[in-house]
Design an enzyme around this catalytic site. Structure first.
Site, PDB file in Angstrom:
ATOM      1  N   GLY A   1      52.446  47.890  35.740  1.00 11.46           N
ATOM      2  CA  GLY A   1      51.255  47.689  34.935  1.00 11.46           C
ATOM      3  C   GLY A   1      51.208  48.554  33.691  1.00 11.46           C
ATOM      4  O   GLY A   1      52.025  49.458  33.498  1.00 11.46           O
TER       5      GLY A   1
ATOM      6  N   VAL B   1      48.290  50.663  31.173  1.00 13.13           N
ATOM      7  CA  VAL B   1      46.934  51.197  31.136  1.00 13.13           C
ATOM      8  C   VAL B   1      46.484  51.306  29.686  1.00 13.13           C
ATOM      9  O   VAL B   1      47.201  51.855  28.837  1.00 13.13           O
ATOM     10  CB  VAL B   1      46.850  52.573  31.826  1.00 13.13           C
ATOM     11  CG1 VAL B   1      45.430  53.120  31.741  1.00 13.13           C
ATOM     12  CG2 VAL B   1      47.293  52.474  33.280  1.00 13.13           C
TER      13      VAL B   1
ATOM     14  N   ASP C   1      50.065  59.490  48.763  1.00 13.31           N
ATOM     15  CA  ASP C   1      50.853  59.909  47.603  1.00 13.31           C
ATOM     16  C   ASP C   1      50.150  61.014  46.828  1.00 13.31           C
ATOM     17  O   ASP C   1      50.134  61.004  45.592  1.00 13.31           O
ATOM     18  CB  ASP C   1      51.143  58.716  46.695  1.00 13.31           C
ATOM     19  CG  ASP C   1      52.327  58.957  45.760  1.00 13.31           C
ATOM     20  OD1 ASP C   1      53.164  59.826  46.077  1.00 13.31           O
ATOM     21  OD2 ASP C   1      52.424  58.269  44.726  1.00 13.31           O
TER      22      ASP C   1
ATOM     23  N   LEU D   1      47.599  53.603  26.811  1.00  6.68           N
ATOM     24  CA  LEU D   1      47.637  54.978  27.284  1.00  6.68           C
ATOM     25  C   LEU D   1      48.885  55.287  28.097  1.00  6.68           C
ATOM     26  O   LEU D   1      49.302  56.438  28.189  1.00  6.68           O
ATOM     27  CB  LEU D   1      46.391  55.269  28.134  1.00  6.68           C
ATOM     28  CG  LEU D   1      45.040  55.084  27.446  1.00  6.68           C
ATOM     29  CD1 LEU D   1      43.910  55.347  28.415  1.00  6.68           C
ATOM     30  CD2 LEU D   1      44.935  56.024  26.240  1.00  6.68           C
ATOM     31  N   GLY D   2      49.444  54.277  28.728  1.00 10.36           N
ATOM     32  CA  GLY D   2      50.627  54.519  29.544  1.00 10.36           C
ATOM     33  C   GLY D   2      51.178  53.223  30.102  1.00 10.36           C
ATOM     34  O   GLY D   2      50.477  52.211  30.190  1.00 10.36           O
TER      35      GLY D   2
END
Length: 329
Positions: A27, A29, A138, A21-22
């Site tokens: 990392g 995902v 954030d 997904l990304g």
């Protein structure tokens, strides 16, 4: 890496990875499924090439520890973490409807009732996090995601501060995203409270109302200087048609000093809830955040008719409530 002692209790659930997904700096995902869960989830897997960096690994584990103790409808749900082929991972709620940043880029500014409704959801999430000793640090449109019901969900606690533990951010190091950072974050103050998140909420609300962040510049230094020294902007002065109380709230949230901001996120949530209930009725105002158009490929400047229709729907709600009140009298 596999022999390293974990700082959290690993989940007993197993996950099968699907589509990517990304990808981020530390990392990846994936969409994933588990026989222990009824619906697909998102699994964040730490990059193998950063597993030797003790600070990155500790921060990743800290995010797991933080998110597993949060349970709120407007905070990304946590399904446990562990190790997969020697790589750290954790599973979380799958949010496939884009971020607030995506929606603002495609559709432009939102009508003020929607902004107030979404701000109420964000404030509620922040208060829950603050109650559990977590300061997000954030908060920004790209970290706010839409769920299946059209509500906002706060995610990405990668640089959150856990006030129950020692801060792993070195003293004097600035963390956050410069367009939404509070003055105390820019100054790298040793003690950051939940009021830093309130400042960021004010920045996000300003962007939802105007379509742009409150301060713009060619680089982070120019933007930081404005956060520190430039007067707090007014959304009404920027041409936004909204009640004065909402403009006042945005300016109060963005006060340069923490003491000038609201007492806590709960007080912000309470103010928004009362104002919206007074304006639209206790039941009807909850629907304001659900009238968003579906994503299309149309650019924001072509979305004027959609905004007009939304305002018309809201006007009909108010008229209907007025007629009902007259009939009862």
């Amino acid at each position: 890496m596999a022999e390293r002692r974990l700082h959290f209790l690993p989940t007993k659930s197993t996950f099968k990875l699907g589509d990517r997904l990304g990808t981020g700096t530390v990392g990846v995902v994936y969409r994933a499924t588990s026989p222990d869960l009824d619906a697909p989830v998102a699994v964040k897997l730490l990059h193998p090439n950063v597993t030797g960096d003790a600070n990155i690994v500790e921060r990743f584990e800290r995010e797991i520890v933080i998110t597993e103790r949060l349970n709120h409808p407007h905070i990304v749900r946590h399904f446990g973490g562990g190790q997969m082929n020697g790589q750290l991972f954790y599973a979380m709620q799958l949010l496939e409807h884009g971020s607030l940043k995506d929606r603002l880029a495609r559709f432009g500014p939102m009508p003020w009732p929607q902004v107030a409704g979404f701000a109420l959801q964000i404030a509620s999430a922040l208060q829950h996090a603050h109650n559990h000793g977590v300061i997000h640090r954030d908060l920004k449109p790209s970290n706010l995601f839409f769920n299946d019901q059209g509500d906002l969900v706060l995610g990405d606690f990668g640089i959150a501060r856990d006030t129950y533990a020692a801060d792993i951010t070195a003293q004097g190091i600035t963390v956050g995203t410069y367009a939404y950072m509070s003055p105390e974050q820019i100054r790298a103050d040793a003690r950051i409270s939940g009021k830093a998140d309130l400042y960021s909420l004010g920045c996000v609300m300003y962007e939802m109302l105007t379509g742009r962040p409150p301060y713009l510049g060619a680089n982070f230094a120019q933007v930081w200087d404005q956060h520190l020294n430039k007067p707090v902007p007014s959304v009404r002065d920027a041409g936004v048609d909204c009640p004065r109380w909402l403009d006042d709230l945005v300016q109060q949230l963005m006060a340069k000093e923490p003491d000038g901001r609201p007492f806590n996120a709960r007080s912000v949530e309470g103010l928004l809830r009362q104002q919206l209930a007074d304006e639209f009725g206790d039941a009807e105002y909850r629907k304001l955040t659900r009238d968003l158009p579906e994503f299309t490929d149309e650019p924001a400047e072509q979305q004027g008719p959609r905004t007009w229709v939304l305002w018309l729907v809201m006007g009909l709600i108010v008229v209907g409530l007025a007629i009902t009140a007259i009939g009862r009298s």
